[in-house]
Design a protein around this motif. Structure first.
Motif, PDB file in Angstrom:
ATOM      1  N   ASN A  64       1.128  -1.232   0.110  1.00 50.51           N
ATOM      2  CA  ASN A  64       0.114  -0.039  -0.035  1.00 50.51           C
ATOM      3  C   ASN A  64       0.941   1.190   0.057  1.00 50.51           C
ATOM      4  N   ASP A  65       0.390   2.266   0.061  1.00 42.46           N
ATOM      5  CA  ASP A  65       1.029   3.616   0.003  1.00 42.46           C
ATOM      6  C   ASP A  65       2.038   3.560   1.347  1.00 42.46           C
ATOM      7  N   GLN A 115       5.313   1.900   0.421  1.00 44.96           N
ATOM      8  CA  GLN A 115       6.215   2.665  -0.498  1.00 44.96           C
ATOM      9  C   GLN A 115       7.199   3.681   0.348  1.00 44.96           C
ATOM     10  N   ILE A 116       6.536   4.222   1.428  1.00 42.83           N
ATOM     11  CA  ILE A 116       7.292   5.193   2.253  1.00 42.83           C
ATOM     12  C   ILE A 116       8.216   4.272   2.856  1.00 42.83           C
ATOM     13  N   THR A 117       7.892   3.357   3.564  1.00 40.43           N
ATOM     14  CA  THR A 117       8.744   2.271   4.225  1.00 40.43           C
ATOM     15  C   THR A 117       9.922   1.869   3.367  1.00 40.43           C
ATOM     16  N   TYR A 145      -1.961  11.889   3.126  1.00 41.96           N
ATOM     17  CA  TYR A 145      -2.609  11.609   4.449  1.00 41.96           C
ATOM     18  C   TYR A 145      -2.020  10.348   5.049  1.00 41.96           C
ATOM     19  N   TYR A 146      -1.607   9.489   4.079  1.00 46.64           N
ATOM     20  CA  TYR A 146      -0.964   8.406   4.697  1.00 46.64           C
ATOM     21  C   TYR A 146       0.141   8.680   5.383  1.00 46.64           C
ATOM     22  N   PHE A 147       1.090   9.515   4.860  1.00 49.36           N
ATOM     23  CA  PHE A 147       2.417  10.172   5.348  1.00 49.36           C
ATOM     24  C   PHE A 147       2.052  10.819   6.997  1.00 49.36           C
ATOM     25  N   GLY A 148       0.762  11.575   7.005  1.00 50.23           N
ATOM     26  CA  GLY A 148       0.482  12.126   8.266  1.00 50.23           C
ATOM     27  C   GLY A 148       0.099  10.928   9.178  1.00 50.23           C
ATOM     28  N   LYS A 149      -0.561  10.013   8.606  1.00 52.42           N
ATOM     29  CA  LYS A 149      -0.761   8.922   9.519  1.00 52.42           C
ATOM     30  C   LYS A 149       0.248   7.995  10.079  1.00 52.42           C
TER      31      LYS A 149
END
Length: 332
Positions: A193-194, A197-199, A214-218
């Protein structure tokens, strides 16, 4: 005679109760929706009943037909809003309040759907290896990004909307060439999931990733995921030209709504300043109401220029985007 009178009174009581209840079908998570529904009931006296689901609400509405209890449907992206309209499961809502609270770019021209929150599709970069970048979506298909990009499935609704925006801006042929270029630059097969990708950027799998704001924020608010989010930089693409791609969550009035006036009141409430502030604080989303500020954390990411493409256009090119993904075999 007494039985008949009792039955009549029961039916009348049930009808009145139904008129004071709005039934909501929601793709939005309970933690986000329930606080606003409680405020709505406190202020209006209108109760709500909610059916939460991750998938299948369109099929359920279609199957239930005229017997459906749904008044309002809350969705998570433009593709689901468009699908509900295409399936004939919605009806227009004429409301000066909604028109005033929601910019025309973020509502259907025929008032069949209304956005309630905004989210940007960002490019994340490794803080230590890359740092902040002035990047465009178009750049992601150039040789400089070879083997450096992580991305979830191309057929995820958020990515389909991004591809649809590329078609709207550049035409189908150029969008296909771009999609081929992005695929060639992937560090790994599309997956996760999004947040994944950040991980992956934080772990060094890739230097760049595409994901919703908003996934970054969460992740930053989650003690277990914050260490990964803190290793990336959030970048707003295309600031030198058209602006960053924006998707929406939104609401529709169900075709066979039994409580149209109550449903309209709820939609108006959700577009108002109080509820918009709750959206901003609870889910790190951008309010659709232009007079409501984002949360302090979201504001810290900086101001950005949003793509002025009407969100309706993303629905127009949805099928074409899906076709291009199949043609370039993006996920394979």
């Amino acid at each position: 005679m007494l039985r008949t009178l009792t039955a009549a009174l029961f039916a009348l009581t049930s009808t009145v109760a139904a008129a004071q209840t709005v039934t909501v079908y929601s793709y939005r998570q309970p933690f986000l929706v329930e606080p606003m529904l409680e405020m709505f009931t406190e202020q209006t006296g209108i109760k709500t009943q909610v059916v939460f689901a991750q998938t299948g609400l369109e099929e359920r509405l279609n199957r239930e037909g005229r017997l459906s209890p749904a008044d309002v449907v809350l969705t998570t992206d433009i593709s689901r809003l468009a699908t509900l309209v295409e399936m004939g499961l919605t009806q227009p809502v004429e409301s000066e309040v909604l028109s005033q609270n929601i910019p025309s770019q973020y509502r259907a021209p025929d008032n069949q759907w209304f956005a309630l929150t905004l989210r940007t599709r960002n490019v994340y970069s490794a803080k230590d290896r890359v740092g902040p970048v002035d990047v465009s979506y178009e750049d992601l298909a150039t040789p400089a990004f070879k083997g450096k990009i992580c991305m979830r499935s191309g057929k995820n609704a958020y990515n389909v909307a991004l591809i649809a925006s590329m078609i709207a801006h550049h035409g189908e042929a150029d969008a296909k060439t771009w999609l081929e270029g992005v695929k060639a630059n992937l560090a790994r097969k599309p997956q996760g999931n999004d947040r994944a990708q950040i991980t992956a950027v934080a772990e060094g799998v890739c230097d760049y990733a595409i994901g919703n704001s908003y996934y970054f924020g969460k992740m930053l608010e989650d003690p277990k995921q914050a260490p990964y989010a803190e290793k990336v930089v959030i970048n707003f693409p295309n600031q030198a030209d058209r602006g960053t791609h924006v998707n929406v969550s939104g609401a529709v009035m169900a075709k066979h709504a039994k409580n149209v006036e109550g449903g309209k009141a709820l939609m108006e409430f959700l577009s108002g300043k109080q509820a918009q502030g709750v959206y901003a604080q609870l889910n790190s989303e951008y309010p659709v109401h232009p007079e409501v500020a984002p949360s302090e954390m979201v504001a810290s990411w900086g101001e950005f220029k949003a793509d002025t493409l009407p969100v309706q256009e993303l629905a127009v090119y949805h099928a074409t985007a899906m076709k291009l993904l199949d043609e370039v075999r993006f996920d394979l």
